[in-house]
Design a protein around this motif. Sequence first.
Motif, PDB file in Angstrom:
ATOM      1  N   VAL A  27       5.396   7.919 -19.077  1.00 39.66           N
ATOM      2  CA  VAL A  27       5.669   6.484 -19.034  1.00 39.66           C
ATOM      3  C   VAL A  27       6.174   6.136 -17.633  1.00 39.66           C
ATOM      4  O   VAL A  27       6.701   6.987 -16.921  1.00 39.66           O
ATOM      5  N   ASP A  28       6.020   4.881 -17.260  1.00 38.27           N
ATOM      6  CA  ASP A  28       6.547   4.412 -15.980  1.00 38.27           C
ATOM      7  C   ASP A  28       8.018   4.043 -16.076  1.00 38.27           C
ATOM      8  O   ASP A  28       8.774   4.181 -15.111  1.00 38.27           O
ATOM      9  N   ILE A  68       4.451  -7.438 -11.099  1.00 43.34           N
ATOM     10  CA  ILE A  68       3.425  -6.596 -10.469  1.00 43.34           C
ATOM     11  C   ILE A  68       2.057  -7.259 -10.506  1.00 43.34           C
ATOM     12  O   ILE A  68       1.348  -7.324  -9.492  1.00 43.34           O
ATOM     13  N   PHE A  69       1.691  -7.771 -11.677  1.00 48.20           N
ATOM     14  CA  PHE A  69       0.324  -8.253 -11.893  1.00 48.20           C
ATOM     15  C   PHE A  69       0.193  -9.779 -11.900  1.00 48.20           C
ATOM     16  O   PHE A  69      -0.924 -10.297 -11.793  1.00 48.20           O
ATOM     17  N   GLY A  70       1.314 -10.477 -12.127  1.00 51.74           N
ATOM     18  CA  GLY A  70       1.208 -11.903 -12.401  1.00 51.74           C
ATOM     19  C   GLY A  70       0.811 -12.152 -13.835  1.00 51.74           C
ATOM     20  O   GLY A  70       0.440 -13.273 -14.199  1.00 51.74           O
ATOM     21  N   ASP A  71       0.916 -11.125 -14.688  1.00 54.21           N
ATOM     22  CA  ASP A  71       0.499 -11.208 -16.087  1.00 54.21           C
ATOM     23  C   ASP A  71       1.381 -10.283 -16.916  1.00 54.21           C
ATOM     24  O   ASP A  71       1.277  -9.052 -16.801  1.00 54.21           O
ATOM     25  N   PRO A  72       2.261 -10.822 -17.769  1.00 53.29           N
ATOM     26  CA  PRO A  72       3.159  -9.969 -18.559  1.00 53.29           C
ATOM     27  C   PRO A  72       2.446  -9.152 -19.623  1.00 53.29           C
ATOM     28  O   PRO A  72       3.032  -8.212 -20.175  1.00 53.29           O
ATOM     29  N   ASP A  73       1.199  -9.488 -19.921  1.00 48.47           N
ATOM     30  CA  ASP A  73       0.465  -8.770 -20.958  1.00 48.47           C
ATOM     31  C   ASP A  73      -0.175  -7.479 -20.447  1.00 48.47           C
ATOM     32  O   ASP A  73      -0.713  -6.703 -21.245  1.00 48.47           O
ATOM     33  N   LYS A  74      -0.105  -7.242 -19.152  1.00 47.59           N
ATOM     34  CA  LYS A  74      -0.684  -6.006 -18.619  1.00 47.59           C
ATOM     35  C   LYS A  74       0.338  -4.885 -18.762  1.00 47.59           C
ATOM     36  O   LYS A  74       0.872  -4.349 -17.796  1.00 47.59           O
ATOM     37  N   ILE A  75       0.592  -4.561 -20.003  1.00 47.47           N
ATOM     38  CA  ILE A  75       1.581  -3.558 -20.341  1.00 47.47           C
ATOM     39  C   ILE A  75       1.070  -2.720 -21.504  1.00 47.47           C
ATOM     40  O   ILE A  75       0.432  -3.240 -22.422  1.00 47.47           O
ATOM     41  N   GLN A  76       1.291  -1.435 -21.441  1.00 49.86           N
ATOM     42  CA  GLN A  76       0.941  -0.520 -22.527  1.00 49.86           C
ATOM     43  C   GLN A  76       2.236   0.028 -23.095  1.00 49.86           C
ATOM     44  O   GLN A  76       3.059   0.590 -22.366  1.00 49.86           O
ATOM     45  N   ILE A  77       2.436  -0.161 -24.387  1.00 50.69           N
ATOM     46  CA  ILE A  77       3.661   0.306 -25.030  1.00 50.69           C
ATOM     47  C   ILE A  77       3.414   1.642 -25.712  1.00 50.69           C
ATOM     48  O   ILE A  77       2.509   1.770 -26.536  1.00 50.69           O
ATOM     49  N   ALA A 103       0.851  -1.203   0.000  1.00 46.21           N
ATOM     50  CA  ALA A 103       0.000   0.000   0.000  1.00 46.21           C
ATOM     51  C   ALA A 103       0.879   1.244   0.000  1.00 46.21           C
ATOM     52  O   ALA A 103       1.879   1.329   0.719  1.00 46.21           O
ATOM     53  N   GLY A 104       0.489   2.206  -0.814  1.00 45.15           N
ATOM     54  CA  GLY A 104       1.208   3.465  -0.882  1.00 45.15           C
ATOM     55  C   GLY A 104       2.436   3.445  -1.774  1.00 45.15           C
ATOM     56  O   GLY A 104       3.081   4.482  -1.955  1.00 45.15           O
ATOM     57  N   SER A 105       2.764   2.289  -2.329  1.00 49.98           N
ATOM     58  CA  SER A 105       3.952   2.189  -3.179  1.00 49.98           C
ATOM     59  C   SER A 105       3.636   2.594  -4.616  1.00 49.98           C
ATOM     60  O   SER A 105       2.469   2.612  -5.042  1.00 49.98           O
ATOM     61  N   THR A 106       4.691   2.910  -5.357  1.00 47.78           N
ATOM     62  CA  THR A 106       4.529   3.192  -6.788  1.00 47.78           C
ATOM     63  C   THR A 106       3.959   1.983  -7.510  1.00 47.78           C
ATOM     64  O   THR A 106       3.124   2.113  -8.416  1.00 47.78           O
ATOM     65  N   MET A 107       4.365   0.806  -7.088  1.00 44.40           N
ATOM     66  CA  MET A 107       3.868  -0.421  -7.719  1.00 44.40           C
ATOM     67  C   MET A 107       2.366  -0.583  -7.488  1.00 44.40           C
ATOM     68  O   MET A 107       1.630  -1.063  -8.359  1.00 44.40           O
ATOM     69  N   ALA A 108       1.874  -0.142  -6.303  1.00 39.51           N
ATOM     70  CA  ALA A 108       0.441  -0.218  -6.015  1.00 39.51           C
ATOM     71  C   ALA A 108      -0.338   0.724  -6.926  1.00 39.51           C
ATOM     72  O   ALA A 108      -1.451   0.407  -7.365  1.00 39.51           O
ATOM     73  N   VAL A 109       0.246   1.887  -7.218  1.00 42.53           N
ATOM     74  CA  VAL A 109      -0.396   2.840  -8.138  1.00 42.53           C
ATOM     75  C   VAL A 109      -0.507   2.216  -9.529  1.00 42.53           C
ATOM     76  O   VAL A 109      -1.553   2.303 -10.193  1.00 42.53           O
ATOM     77  N   ILE A 110       0.565   1.575  -9.968  1.00 35.96           N
ATOM     78  CA  ILE A 110       0.557   0.917 -11.273  1.00 35.96           C
ATOM     79  C   ILE A 110      -0.443  -0.234 -11.278  1.00 35.96           C
ATOM     80  O   ILE A 110      -1.205  -0.421 -12.245  1.00 35.96           O
ATOM     81  N   GLN A 111      -0.461  -0.999 -10.190  1.00 37.54           N
ATOM     82  CA  GLN A 111      -1.398  -2.116 -10.094  1.00 37.54           C
ATOM     83  C   GLN A 111      -2.839  -1.636 -10.174  1.00 37.54           C
ATOM     84  O   GLN A 111      -3.675  -2.231 -10.876  1.00 37.54           O
ATOM     85  N   LYS A 112      -3.155  -0.555  -9.476  1.00 40.26           N
ATOM     86  CA  LYS A 112      -4.516  -0.017  -9.494  1.00 40.26           C
ATOM     87  C   LYS A 112      -4.901   0.462 -10.888  1.00 40.26           C
ATOM     88  O   LYS A 112      -6.050   0.301 -11.324  1.00 40.26           O
ATOM     89  N   ARG A 113      -3.942   1.043 -11.610  1.00 36.37           N
ATOM     90  CA  ARG A 113      -4.194   1.511 -12.976  1.00 36.37           C
ATOM     91  C   ARG A 113      -4.516   0.340 -13.895  1.00 36.37           C
ATOM     92  O   ARG A 113      -5.270   0.467 -14.847  1.00 36.37           O
TER      93      ARG A 113
END
Length: 323
Positions: free
Chosen positions: A152-153, A126-135, A77-87
Motif C-alpha cells: 500500500v502507499d 495528486i490526480f485532481g480526482d478523489p476517486d483515483k484510489i484503490q482500497i 519528475a522522479g518523485s514518489t507522487m509521480a510514480v503514483i500518478q503514472k500508476r
Amino acid sequence: MRTRAALAAAASVTLVMLGFGLAGCSGDSSPLPPKAGGPSASAPVDAGAPGAVDTSCNPRASLRPSGALPAPGQMPAGSTMAVIQKRGRLILGTSQDTLLFSSRNPFSGKVEGFDVDMARQIAQAIFGDPDKIQIKVIGYDKRVSSVVDGSVDIVADTMTANCARWKDVDFSTIYYNAGQKVLVNSTSDAKSIDDLGGKKVCAASGSTSYDNIAKVPTKPIAVAKPAFGDCLVAFQQNQVDAISTDDTILAGMAAQDPYAKVIGPRFTDEPYGMATSKKTPDFTRFVNAVLEKNKQNGTWAATYKRWLGAFGAPPKPPKAEYQ
C-alpha cells in the motif's frame, strides 16, 4: 424494539457478511519483529509489552512540507507522487469495520468514512480526482507491514502514531485526536474503567487498547478477540461486561446498539496519523502539505461534519508539529 439477543444475532450475521472479523481497529501495539540492523532492532523498550512505553521520540512530530504543493496531475519528475500518478491510483490500506471512519456501506459495497476521506483528499491532490484510489482491506495487525512491504502507499485506519511504530514507518502530522474510553450496558452504574475491577473488558488482541486495560489499577480482566467487531458480538451475547478502545470507535458501536453507552473520561491519548514508508519522505512531506492546506481551507472541518457531526460541532483540527 429488538432484544439484546436479537441484536447479537444480527450483529453476528453482519460481521460474517462484511468480513468484520478480518480487520480490526485502534492502535496495533507491536512494531515489526526486530531484525539485525533493522529499524526495530534499536528499540530501547518493547513497546508491545504491557506497562512498557517507548518515549524515545515525539510521535506527533512529522516531516515538514517543502515548498508549495504542485498542481494536481503535475507531480514533480522522479518523485514518489509521480510514480503514483503514472500508476493511475493511490493505494490505501484500511479496515472495513470501523463505523464512521472506515466501514463497508452495506448498500453500495464501498468502504467509506472519515479515514477514507482523508486518503481521498491525497488522491485529489495528486490526480485532481478523489476517486483515483484503490482500497485494500488489511488486518489491523498488518498495517505496519503493509507499508513496509510496499503493498500500500498509505494507511489511514484509526492508527495511533507512537515511537515504536515510528521505527518502522513514517507518520503524517496528526489529523485526529482520540482517546480510550469504555462501552458498557446502558443500565450499568460504572462511570469509568476504574469501576470495572474484576469485570471482563474486551479489546482486540495485540492492540494498544488491550495493553492499556492491564494497566488499570483496579484490575479489570482483559479479554482478547481477533477484532473489535468480535468484541461487539461478545458484548451483545453477555460474554464480556464491556469493551474498551478509542472513543471514536466506541461511538460507532454505541450507534449500533441502543442498549449500550460510552462512559468515563479518556484515560489515554491516541493521536491518529497516516502511515507511509520510510523510503518515501517526499510523499510524507506532500501528505503533510495537503493536510495543512485542508485544515486551513475548511476541508477538514467539512469532513468532520460529514462523518462525526452527530457528536457536535467540529473541534479545531490538531496543530501540526514537525521534527
